[in-house]
Write an enzyme that holds these catalytic residues in place. Structure first.
Site, PDB file in Angstrom:
ATOM      1  N   ARG A   1       0.856  -1.204   0.000  1.00  0.00           N
ATOM      2  CA  ARG A   1       0.000   0.000   0.000  1.00  0.00           C
ATOM      3  C   ARG A   1       0.892   1.255   0.000  1.00  0.00           C
ATOM      4  NH1 ARG A   1      -0.561   4.707   2.524  1.00  0.00           N
ATOM      5  NH2 ARG A   1      -0.364   3.715   4.566  1.00  0.00           N
ATOM      6  N   ASP A   2       1.536   1.557   1.133  1.00  0.00           N
ATOM      7  CA  ASP A   2       2.346   2.780   1.236  1.00  0.00           C
ATOM      8  C   ASP A   2       3.477   2.735   0.202  1.00  0.00           C
ATOM      9  OD1 ASP A   2       3.414   5.179   2.258  1.00  0.00           O
ATOM     10  OD2 ASP A   2       3.059   4.594   4.321  1.00  0.00           O
TER      11      ASP A   2
ATOM     12  N   HIS B   1       3.930   4.608  13.032  1.00  0.00           N
ATOM     13  CA  HIS B   1       4.175   4.531  11.583  1.00  0.00           C
ATOM     14  C   HIS B   1       5.200   5.606  11.220  1.00  0.00           C
ATOM     15  CE1 HIS B   1       2.435   4.112   7.330  1.00  0.00           C
ATOM     16  NE2 HIS B   1       3.088   5.261   7.232  1.00  0.00           N
TER      17      HIS B   1
ATOM     18  N   HIS C   1       8.436   7.136   8.759  1.00  0.00           N
ATOM     19  CA  HIS C   1       9.176   7.169   7.494  1.00  0.00           C
ATOM     20  C   HIS C   1      10.613   7.567   7.806  1.00  0.00           C
ATOM     21  CE1 HIS C   1       6.003   6.599   4.383  1.00  0.00           C
ATOM     22  NE2 HIS C   1       5.246   6.792   5.448  1.00  0.00           N
TER      23      HIS C   1
ATOM     24  N   CYS D   1       3.898   9.161   0.683  1.00  0.00           N
ATOM     25  CA  CYS D   1       2.615   9.720   0.253  1.00  0.00           C
ATOM     26  C   CYS D   1       2.843  10.601  -0.971  1.00  0.00           C
ATOM     27  CB  CYS D   1       2.004  10.549   1.386  1.00  0.00           C
ATOM     28  SG  CYS D   1       0.532  11.440   0.880  1.00  0.00           S
TER      29      CYS D   1
ATOM     30  N   ASN E   1       9.112   4.309   4.067  1.00  0.00           N
ATOM     31  CA  ASN E   1       8.864   3.930   5.461  1.00  0.00           C
ATOM     32  C   ASN E   1      10.136   3.339   6.054  1.00  0.00           C
ATOM     33  OD1 ASN E   1       6.196   3.514   3.920  1.00  0.00           O
ATOM     34  ND2 ASN E   1       5.529   3.427   6.046  1.00  0.00           N
TER      35      ASN E   1
HETATM   36  N1  COA Z   1     -12.897   4.742  -4.412  1.00  0.00           N
HETATM   37  C1  COA Z   1     -13.071   4.887  -5.747  1.00  0.00           C
HETATM   38  N2  COA Z   1     -13.467   6.035  -6.319  1.00  0.00           N
HETATM   39  C2  COA Z   1     -13.711   7.066  -5.505  1.00  0.00           C
HETATM   40  C3  COA Z   1     -13.557   6.974  -4.128  1.00  0.00           C
HETATM   41  C4  COA Z   1     -13.128   5.757  -3.579  1.00  0.00           C
HETATM   42  N3  COA Z   1     -12.944   5.596  -2.279  1.00  0.00           N
HETATM   43  N4  COA Z   1     -13.881   8.162  -3.599  1.00  0.00           N
HETATM   44  C5  COA Z   1     -14.220   8.977  -4.610  1.00  0.00           C
HETATM   45  N5  COA Z   1     -14.119   8.309  -5.776  1.00  0.00           N
HETATM   46  C6  COA Z   1     -14.374   8.813  -7.118  1.00  0.00           C
HETATM   47  C7  COA Z   1     -15.761   9.400  -7.240  1.00  0.00           C
HETATM   48  O1  COA Z   1     -16.678   8.390  -7.575  1.00  0.00           O
HETATM   49  C8  COA Z   1     -15.581  10.403  -8.351  1.00  0.00           C
HETATM   50  O2  COA Z   1     -15.511   9.704  -9.580  1.00  0.00           O
HETATM   51  P1  COA Z   1     -15.961  10.384 -10.975  1.00  0.00           P
HETATM   52  O3  COA Z   1     -15.018  11.501 -11.216  1.00  0.00           O
HETATM   53  O4  COA Z   1     -15.805   9.274 -11.955  1.00  0.00           O
HETATM   54  O5  COA Z   1     -17.362  10.812 -10.740  1.00  0.00           O
HETATM   55  C9  COA Z   1     -14.180  10.942  -8.087  1.00  0.00           C
HETATM   56  O6  COA Z   1     -13.504   9.911  -7.349  1.00  0.00           O
HETATM   57  C10 COA Z   1     -14.191  12.219  -7.266  1.00  0.00           C
HETATM   58  O7  COA Z   1     -14.987  12.013  -6.109  1.00  0.00           O
HETATM   59  P2  COA Z   1     -14.982  13.019  -4.900  1.00  0.00           P
HETATM   60  O8  COA Z   1     -15.805  12.465  -3.792  1.00  0.00           O
HETATM   61  O9  COA Z   1     -15.301  14.403  -5.397  1.00  0.00           O
HETATM   62  O10 COA Z   1     -13.484  12.918  -4.427  1.00  0.00           O
HETATM   63  P3  COA Z   1     -12.348  14.028  -4.435  1.00  0.00           P
HETATM   64  O11 COA Z   1     -11.952  14.369  -5.810  1.00  0.00           O
HETATM   65  O12 COA Z   1     -12.756  15.111  -3.503  1.00  0.00           O
HETATM   66  O13 COA Z   1     -11.159  13.180  -3.773  1.00  0.00           O
HETATM   67  C11 COA Z   1     -10.563  11.329  -2.339  1.00  0.00           C
HETATM   68  C12 COA Z   1     -11.250  12.674  -2.449  1.00  0.00           C
HETATM   69  C13 COA Z   1     -10.408  11.061  -0.865  1.00  0.00           C
HETATM   70  C14 COA Z   1     -11.443  10.275  -2.990  1.00  0.00           C
HETATM   71  C15 COA Z   1      -9.201  11.371  -3.073  1.00  0.00           C
HETATM   72  O14 COA Z   1      -8.513  12.531  -2.739  1.00  0.00           O
HETATM   73  C16 COA Z   1      -8.362  10.165  -2.706  1.00  0.00           C
HETATM   74  O15 COA Z   1      -8.681   9.041  -3.052  1.00  0.00           O
HETATM   75  N6  COA Z   1      -7.232  10.374  -2.018  1.00  0.00           N
HETATM   76  C17 COA Z   1      -6.379   9.305  -1.556  1.00  0.00           C
HETATM   77  C18 COA Z   1      -5.028   9.829  -1.309  1.00  0.00           C
HETATM   78  C19 COA Z   1      -4.108   8.738  -0.797  1.00  0.00           C
HETATM   79  O16 COA Z   1      -4.422   7.570  -0.745  1.00  0.00           O
HETATM   80  N7  COA Z   1      -2.917   9.169  -0.424  1.00  0.00           N
HETATM   81  C20 COA Z   1      -1.894   8.287   0.039  1.00  0.00           C
HETATM   82  C21 COA Z   1      -2.178   7.683   1.340  1.00  0.00           C
HETATM   83  S1  COA Z   1      -1.680   8.696   2.692  1.00  0.00           S
HETATM   84 ZN    ZN Z   2       3.165   6.287   5.392  1.00  0.00          ZN
END
Ligand code: COA
Ligand code: ZN
Length: 310
Positions: free
Chosen positions: A13-14, A205, A207, A238, A247
Site C-alpha cells: 500500500r504505502d 508509523h 518514514h 505519500c 517507510n
Molecule cells: N474509491 C473509488 N473512487 C472514488 C472513491 C473511492 N474511495 N472516492 C471517490 N471516488 C471517485 C468518485 O466516484 C468520483 O468519480 P468520478 O469523477 O468518476 O465521478 C471521483 O472519485 C471524485 O470524487 P470526490 O468524492 O469528489 O473525491 P475528491 O476528488 O474530492 O477526492 C478522495 C477525495 C479522498 C477520494 C481522493 O482525494 C483520494 O482518493 N485520495 C487518496 C489519497 C491517498 O491515498 N494518499 C496516500 C495515502 S496517505
Molecule cells: Zn506512510
C-alpha cells in the site's frame, strides 16, 4: 517473558502507491501471499481510494480477492471515505484503516478534506460498519509534523485522537508522514497517548526520510508501543506530501528487534527472501540495509594472508 511485538507490513500500500511504475496485479498478489507466510501480524494490502488519486492501486478489488488469506494474519486496507469503506467491506477485509491528516493543508492536498471533514466522513463510515465484525483503525497522518505547515501542536494531536475514539474508532496509528519526528518527540507523544488511553490499540508509523526512522521506532518502543508499521525494502511515501520517502524498512526493523532479544514473531530469513524479490518487481534498488549488508551475524573469511603457511 519477552514482550511480543506486532509487525505490520505496508509495502503493497504505502510502498506501491508511490512507485513510478504500476506493479502488475498478479505480482502484488504473489508478494502478499509470500509475506503472509513470514509471521507478520498484519498486512496493509492496498487502498480503496480514488483511482485518479492513486492509479497504482486501481486494482484493489482484484488484489484483495486474489490473495490467499492465511489464518492469524490480519488483512487491512486504507480507506479515506464512505465509498472506499463500501468497497472494502465487499471484499471482506479484516480491518479498515481510515486515513485523515492532523493538519489542514496536508488533509486538503491528500484527501481534499480538512481534519473536520474527515471526521464527518468517519462518522458516516462507522454507521456503515456498525453490526459488522470489521476492526476500525484510523491513521493520523502528519501527527509529528506537516511538510506544509511545520509543527503540529501536540494538544491538537491529542484532541484528534480523543475525537476519533469518541466516534467509535478502535485503534489509532500515529504517522510521521515525511520523517519529521525526532525520538524525544516520539517518546513524549507516545507515552502520553498510552497514558490517556491504556485500553486502545496504538500503532507507530514512521518514514525514514531524515534517517531517524529506527531511532523513532526505538523511542516508541521505550514509550510502550508494541505495534509498528514498516515497509518491505523500505519502500513508501505519500504522493501528496512533498519530499516524502520510504517507510522504515520491515526487515531492518525486525533485525534490530531480534538483535535486542525481542519477539516479533517474524521469520527474518523468509522476510529477506521476499525483500530480495523487490528490486526486480519495482525496477530499482531498494533502501533497506540488511538485504545489502546481511545480518549482523554474517561473517567473512579472514584475509587469506593470515592463514598462508610459510
Ligand atoms: N474509491 C473509488 N473512487 C472514488 C472513491 C473511492 N474511495 N472516492 C471517490 N471516488 C471517485 C468518485 O466516484 C468520483 O468519480 P468520478 O469523477 O468518476 O465521478 C471521483 O472519485 C471524485 O470524487 P470526490 O468524492 O469528489 O473525491 P475528491 O476528488 O474530492 O477526492 C478522495 C477525495 C479522498 C477520494 C481522493 O482525494 C483520494 O482518493 N485520495 C487518496 C489519497 C491517498 O491515498 N494518499 C496516500 C495515502 S496517505
Ligand atoms: Zn506512510
Amino acid at each position: 517473558m519477552t514482550k511480543r511485538l506486532y509487525i505490520q507490513d505496508v509495502a503493497t500500500r504505502d510502498g506501491f502507491q508511490i512507485e513510478p511504475a504500476f506493479v502488475p496485479t498478479e505480482d502484488k498478489i504473489a508478494l502478499i501471499d509470500r509475506l503472509a507466510e513470514t509471521g507478520l501480524a498484519k498486512i496493509e494490502v492496498t487502498s480503496f481510494t480514488s483511482p485518479k488519486a492513486i492509479p497504482n492501486l486501481r486494482d484493489a478489488e482484484a488484489v484483495m480477492r486474489g490473495i490467499h488469506r492465511v489464518p492469524g494474519v490480519d488483512y487491512t486496507v486504507l480507506v479515506p471515505n464512505v465509498k472506499g469503506c463500501e468497497r472494502a467491506l465487499a471484499c471482506e477485509v479484516d480491518e479498515i484503516n481510515l486515513v485523515m491528516s492532523a493538519s489542514d493543508t496536508h488533509g486538503l492536498a491528500n484527501l481534499r478534506m480538512t481534519p473536520e471533514q474527515s471526521l464527518e466522513q468517519f462518522k458516516a463510515i462507522l454507521e456503515v460498519t456498525r453490526g459488522s465484525e470489521v476492526f476500525v483503525n484510523a491513521s493520523l497522518s502528519t501527527a509529528f509534523g506537516c511538510p506544509f505547515e511545520g509543527e503540529v501542536p501536540e494538544p491538537r494531536v491529542h484532541e484528534l485522537v480523543q475525537r476519533l475514539l469518541d466516534i467509535g474508532v478502535q485503534g489509532v496509528t500515529l504517522c510521521d508522514t515525511t520523517g519529521m519526528a525526532d525520538p524525544a518527540q516520539v517518546e513524549r507523544l507516545c507515552r502520553e497517548v498510552l497514558e490517556r488511553h491504556p485500553q486502545v490499540v496504538f500503532t507507530a508509523h514512521f518514514h525514514n526520510t531524515r534517517g531517524m526512522g529506527l531511532a523513532n521506532a526505538l523511542a516508541a518502543l521505550n514509550a510502550g508501543i508494541d505495534r509498528f508499521d514498516a515497509s518491505l525494502g523500505g519502500l513508501g511515501g505519500c504522493p501528496y506530501a512533498p519530499g516524502a520517502s520510504g517507510n522504515i524498512c520491515t526487515e531492518d526493523l525486525v533485525h534490530m528487534f531480534q538483535r535486542m532479544g525481542l519477539d516479533t514473531g517474524v521469520d527474518l530469513d523468509r522476510l529477506l527472501a521476499c525483500a530480495a524479490s523487490l528490486p526486480e518487481l519495482v525496477g530499482h534498488e531498494i533502501p533497506g540495509a540488511i538485504l545489502k549488508a546481511g545480518k549482523a551475524a554474517r561473517r567473512y573469511p579472514r584475509p587469506a594472508w593470515m592463514d598462508a603457511t610459510a
